[in-house]
Structures are given as structure tokens and as C-alpha cells.
Design an enzyme around this catalytic site. Sequence first.
Site, PDB file in Angstrom:
ATOM      1  CG  HIS A 134      -2.109  -0.862   1.112  1.00 47.69           C
ATOM      2  ND1 HIS A 134      -2.048  -2.199   1.437  1.00 47.69           N
ATOM      3  CD2 HIS A 134      -3.395  -0.620   0.716  1.00 47.69           C
ATOM      4  CE1 HIS A 134      -3.247  -2.742   1.253  1.00 47.69           C
ATOM      5  NE2 HIS A 134      -4.076  -1.816   0.818  1.00 47.69           N
ATOM      6  CE  LYS A 138      -4.168  -0.481   4.675  1.00 46.41           C
ATOM      7  NZ  LYS A 138      -5.444   0.140   5.093  1.00 46.41           N
TER       8      LYS A 138
END
Length: 248
Positions: A134, A138
Site C-alpha cells: 500500500h 496507510k
Amino acid sequence: MKFTLTGSGRMGQQVADVINRSGIHEIASILDDRSVVTAESFLGSDAIIDFTVRDAFLQNLPAMLQSGVPVVVGTTGWDDQIESVKRRVIESGSSLLYSANFSLGVNIFLRTVREAARLIAPFDQFDIAFTEHHHTGKADFPSGTALRAAEMILSVNPRKRTIVRELFDDRKITADELQVGALRLGSVFGKHTAYIDSEMDEIVISHNAKNREGFASGAVQTAKWLAARHTASPGFYTMDDFLNEMLA
């Protein structure tokens, strides 16, 4: 339908965009970290969609349940409180649907991974591991989707009993451990991959999100589903409940 959105971050903005472009839904209100959230904050709403952070979600939960408006939650990082949240939802007589990922593509991927893990269970030559990648913004890792995948693998493959998130120094992984790796790099929306390996083959099952719209559209779709069943069948739901009914 009229929606109240809690959270005005990237996902909240994407959900708002999906609703505004739908032509049939509208936003009743958007609550952010400056809002004082009470049960009255949700008056006039048919559903609440929550994309905040752990602490904000847990803090706002009593007001959301007190309002009696069905709640769809995409906020992650509170799995250690899930039994408590389930109990509170049931006691309140309201409805809440939680998913770490509302993308229909991801949920089809998860079911594919679960079936693959079940199929290799009788064959000792096959091992399995999982990774996720990600963007650097995040906060939680491994992702809620990766942990959900890991739980699904453990549920059907008795050779894997525990989840290992990180390996340190010269520690070796054991045969009954499922490694779940996490990478934070660049601006990747979300990539999840299951690796199945033997001396003779490698099987790779992967899902790569192209944008956030899939997550947002799925959240709106499940909110419609939850609102339709809320009065007759209140309770705590997951994406599995939604998919099981859609695929029946």
C-alpha cells in the site's frame, strides 16, 4: 437514499464523489474530526458510512448506534474490539456492517484464495504465504484485508495455525506459521497477493486496485443492502453476509 459520511479523508471524499455522481442518492451531512457527534447528527439519514480512524470510530460508535441509523464501517485497526462492538450493536437493536475492504473484486479474490488454500491442504508439498503493498500514508499494517485473508486461509488449512507478521534476525518460519508481509511504498492503492509454492510449481493469486472507486462503490452498494434489511433483521454483518445473499 440519504447518507451521512463520517470522515472526510481520501476514502470519505471518494464515497462522496460516488454518491454525488449517482443521480439517485444524496449526502445528508459530512462529519469530520472537528464535528461534535451525537445521535442527532444522523437525523434524516438512511445510512451512515464511516471511513475515519480507530479512535474516532470507537468514540462515535455509541452515537451512531443510538441514532438507529444502519452503519457501514470501512475503518480498520479495531479488530481487537470486534467482539465488544458486535455485542453493543446487538444490544442496541441497530445494524452495522463491517469490512476491511468493500471492493467486490477484492472480495471475489479473497474467496478464490480461501478455496485455493483449502485445495492444497491435503498436499504437504504446497506451502502458502501472503503479502500486501500500500501507499506510504496507510497507517495500519498488515492491512485489514491481508489479515482477513490470513484468517480465511487458517480456517480451511489445518497445516497453518498462526499468523506471523514479521521475521526478525535469523528467526526461521515454521511449517505451521502463515507469513503475512506488508510493504509501504509510493502511492499504490492496494495490492494483495497469495503465493502457493512447491518444488515443482508456483501459483500466484493477486488483486491490484486501480483506484479507490471500487472501494467507495462497494461501500455505497452494501449500505443500500443493509438499509433494506435493517428494520426486519438488525444485527452485525460482514461482507460475507452481503455476498452470500447476492450469490444465492
